[in-house]
Design an enzyme around this catalytic site. Structure first.
Site, PDB file in Angstrom:
ATOM      1  N   LYS A  45       0.880  -1.176   0.000  1.00  7.67           N
ATOM      2  CA  LYS A  45       0.000   0.000   0.000  1.00  7.67           C
ATOM      3  C   LYS A  45       0.916   1.225   0.000  1.00  7.67           C
ATOM      4  CE  LYS A  45      -2.372   3.632   1.420  1.00  7.67           C
ATOM      5  NZ  LYS A  45      -2.725   3.911   2.772  1.00  7.67           N
ATOM      6  N   GLY A  48       1.000   8.358   1.864  1.00  2.00           N
ATOM      7  CA  GLY A  48       1.716   9.229   2.793  1.00  2.00           C
ATOM      8  C   GLY A  48       2.859   9.990   2.128  1.00  2.00           C
ATOM      9  N   GLY A  81      -3.844  10.592  -1.751  1.00  4.39           N
ATOM     10  CA  GLY A  81      -2.945  11.647  -1.316  1.00  4.39           C
ATOM     11  C   GLY A  81      -3.670  12.987  -1.322  1.00  4.39           C
ATOM     12  N   ASP A 199      -5.879   0.854   2.294  1.00 10.62           N
ATOM     13  CA  ASP A 199      -5.327  -0.198   3.165  1.00 10.62           C
ATOM     14  C   ASP A 199      -6.202  -1.444   3.069  1.00 10.62           C
ATOM     15  OD1 ASP A 199      -3.340   1.513   4.298  1.00 10.62           O
ATOM     16  OD2 ASP A 199      -4.870   2.367   5.605  1.00 10.62           O
ATOM     17  N   LYS A 258      -5.642   0.054   9.101  1.00 11.41           N
ATOM     18  CA  LYS A 258      -4.369  -0.617   8.795  1.00 11.41           C
ATOM     19  C   LYS A 258      -4.224  -1.892   9.623  1.00 11.41           C
ATOM     20  CE  LYS A 258      -1.839   3.592   7.840  1.00 11.41           C
ATOM     21  NZ  LYS A 258      -2.180   3.650   6.421  1.00 11.41           N
TER      22      LYS A 258
HETATM   23  P1  ADP Z   1      -2.167   6.892   5.756  1.00 11.12           P
HETATM   24  O1  ADP Z   1      -2.311   8.175   5.021  1.00 11.12           O
HETATM   25  O2  ADP Z   1      -0.816   6.255   5.579  1.00 11.12           O
HETATM   26  O3  ADP Z   1      -3.300   5.922   5.534  1.00 11.12           O
HETATM   27  P2  ADP Z   1      -3.409   7.589   8.291  1.00 11.12           P
HETATM   28  O4  ADP Z   1      -3.317   9.013   8.706  1.00 11.12           O
HETATM   29  O5  ADP Z   1      -4.702   7.114   7.733  1.00 11.12           O
HETATM   30  O6  ADP Z   1      -2.186   7.282   7.320  1.00 11.12           O
HETATM   31  O7  ADP Z   1      -3.068   6.652   9.548  1.00 11.12           O
HETATM   32  C1  ADP Z   1      -1.907   6.813  10.337  1.00 11.12           C
HETATM   33  C2  ADP Z   1      -2.210   7.663  11.584  1.00 11.12           C
HETATM   34  O8  ADP Z   1      -2.824   6.846  12.602  1.00 11.12           O
HETATM   35  C3  ADP Z   1      -1.009   8.198  12.280  1.00 11.12           C
HETATM   36  O9  ADP Z   1      -0.527   9.372  11.665  1.00 11.12           O
HETATM   37  C4  ADP Z   1      -1.517   8.462  13.707  1.00 11.12           C
HETATM   38  O10 ADP Z   1      -2.015   9.765  13.842  1.00 11.12           O
HETATM   39  C5  ADP Z   1      -2.697   7.523  13.852  1.00 11.12           C
HETATM   40  N1  ADP Z   1      -2.531   6.541  14.928  1.00 11.12           N
HETATM   41  C6  ADP Z   1      -3.484   6.178  15.784  1.00 11.12           C
HETATM   42  N2  ADP Z   1      -3.057   5.277  16.682  1.00 11.12           N
HETATM   43  C7  ADP Z   1      -1.746   5.039  16.395  1.00 11.12           C
HETATM   44  C8  ADP Z   1      -0.733   4.214  16.989  1.00 11.12           C
HETATM   45  N3  ADP Z   1      -0.972   3.439  18.041  1.00 11.12           N
HETATM   46  N4  ADP Z   1       0.496   4.224  16.408  1.00 11.12           N
HETATM   47  C9  ADP Z   1       0.756   4.994  15.340  1.00 11.12           C
HETATM   48  N5  ADP Z   1      -0.162   5.813  14.749  1.00 11.12           N
HETATM   49  C10 ADP Z   1      -1.395   5.842  15.260  1.00 11.12           C
HETATM   50 MG    MG Z   2      -5.398   6.142   5.993  1.00 12.51          MG
END
Ligand code: ADP
Ligand code: MG
Length: 307
Positions: A45, A48, A81, A199, A258
């Site tokens: 995936k 970011g 994105g 995801d 995720k």
């Molecule tokens: P992506 O764009 O890669 O899908 P997301 O913003 O959807 O990323 O998901 C990642 C976010 O999840 C992190 O930036 C963080 O704010 C949040 N998060 C919540 N719980 C946790 C955790 N236990 N560990 C890491 N990140 C976490």
């Molecule tokens: Mg996400």
């Protein structure tokens, strides 16, 4: 006067330069990993910072091309994105939210589909081709790859979940060294396009392909015990421990889909699922070609797979 030789480094007056010898020994050390993963499917995936920052983007494309080059079969799944929001505001489509989640109405979905399938997908395909990969762009509708169903009670509009996956269109591509690049838009049974969390699509695809690995690139070091402390990275989790982190609220927000998709993929036979920091250059190669790996690995049983 002697002619310059590729085996003679005039600066060091050595037969082989330090740099060349390092490169060759690193390559040689990669042999057991290449042997272990060649012919195996690895679903990535892509999202970011790794999708936004030029130099990281380039590194991811090179990693994917390298994996394909040594016989690993990478499959890329991507989200939108920042481009979706940029186009929504350019077209003056007002965002509507419920419980903090965007409501995807028909006008929004048109933009999501145009941006994801038309632009972002092709940017990734072009980027991979530029570094010598052979990429093919697909969306859920191509070859009936993914069918969606409306998520929840439908109050968020055209947000979808994965109803079914038919990966048969991917086999001839993978067997011929192509890198499939899949955008997370899929039609429901009536042919209405839905936007699915990338995801989730990656996890279900990994399961349908019986992938060796599912790798989710994101902007954190992995799953953190304290999400504000990067040093609290959890290196390895079993399925049960991962479920517990969701129950306990340690994992929330974007990390929930995720973690859930890692759990679902593993329960359906994927060997290992990884949540990896896409801000680290070459995080993909670090994951595949080192025993320690990086990020958080979720496995069925608590031992790291040996090459
Ligand atoms: P992506 O764009 O890669 O899908 P997301 O913003 O959807 O990323 O998901 C990642 C976010 O999840 C992190 O930036 C963080 O704010 C949040 N998060 C919540 N719980 C946790 C955790 N236990 N560990 C890491 N990140 C976490
Ligand atoms: Mg996400």
């Amino acid at each position: 006067m002697s002619l310059p030789s590729p085996f003679h480094d005039p600066e060091n007056d050595q037969l082989v330069s330090e740099k060349d010898s390092q490169r060759v020994s690193v390559l040689s050390e990669a042999l057991p990993y290449i042997q272990r993963f060649t012919g195996r499917r690895v679903v990535v995936k892509y999202g970011g910072a790794a999708m936004v920052k030029e130099e990281l983007r380039e590194a991811v494309f090179r990693d994917l091309a390298l994996l394909a080059c040594v016989g690993v079969q990478p499959v890329v799944v991507h989200g939108g994105g920042p481009e979706i929001n940029q186009w929504l505001s350019r077209l003056e489509i007002q965002p509507r939210f419920q419980d903090g989640l965007r409501i995807t109405d028909a006008a929004t979905m048109d933009v999501v589909e145009m941006v994801l399938v038309g632009r972002v997908n092709k940017q990734i395909v072009n980027g991979l081709n530029r570094v010598g990969g052979r990429a093919v762009g697909l969306a859920g509708s191509d070859g009936g790859l993914v069918q969606a169903r409306t998520w929840g009670d439908g109050s968020h509009g055209l947000v979808g979940d994965v109803a079914s996956v038919d990966p048969s269109v991917l086999s001839p591509l993978l067997e011929n060294g192509y890198i499939p690049v899949i955008s997370s838009v899929a039609p429901n049974a009536e042919g209405q396009a839905h936007n699915i969390n990338a995801d989730t699509v990656a996890g279900e695809l990994a399961a349908a392909l019986q992938a060796e690995k599912l790798i989710l690139l994101t902007d954190t070091p992995g799953i953190l015990r304290d999400r504000h402390d990067p040093a609290s990275l959890i290196r390895q989790l079993t399925l049960a421990q991962a479920r517990q982190l969701i129950t306990d609220g340690v994992v929330e927000g974007g990390m929930t889909p995720k973690t859930e998709c890692c759990i679902r993929a593993l329960a359906q036979g994927v060997k290992a699922a990884h949540i990896v920091d896409g801000r680290v250059p070459h995080s993909l190669l670090l994951e595949v070609f080192t025993n320690a790996g990086i990020g958080t690995m979720v496995v069925g049983s608590p031992t790291r797979l040996q090459p």
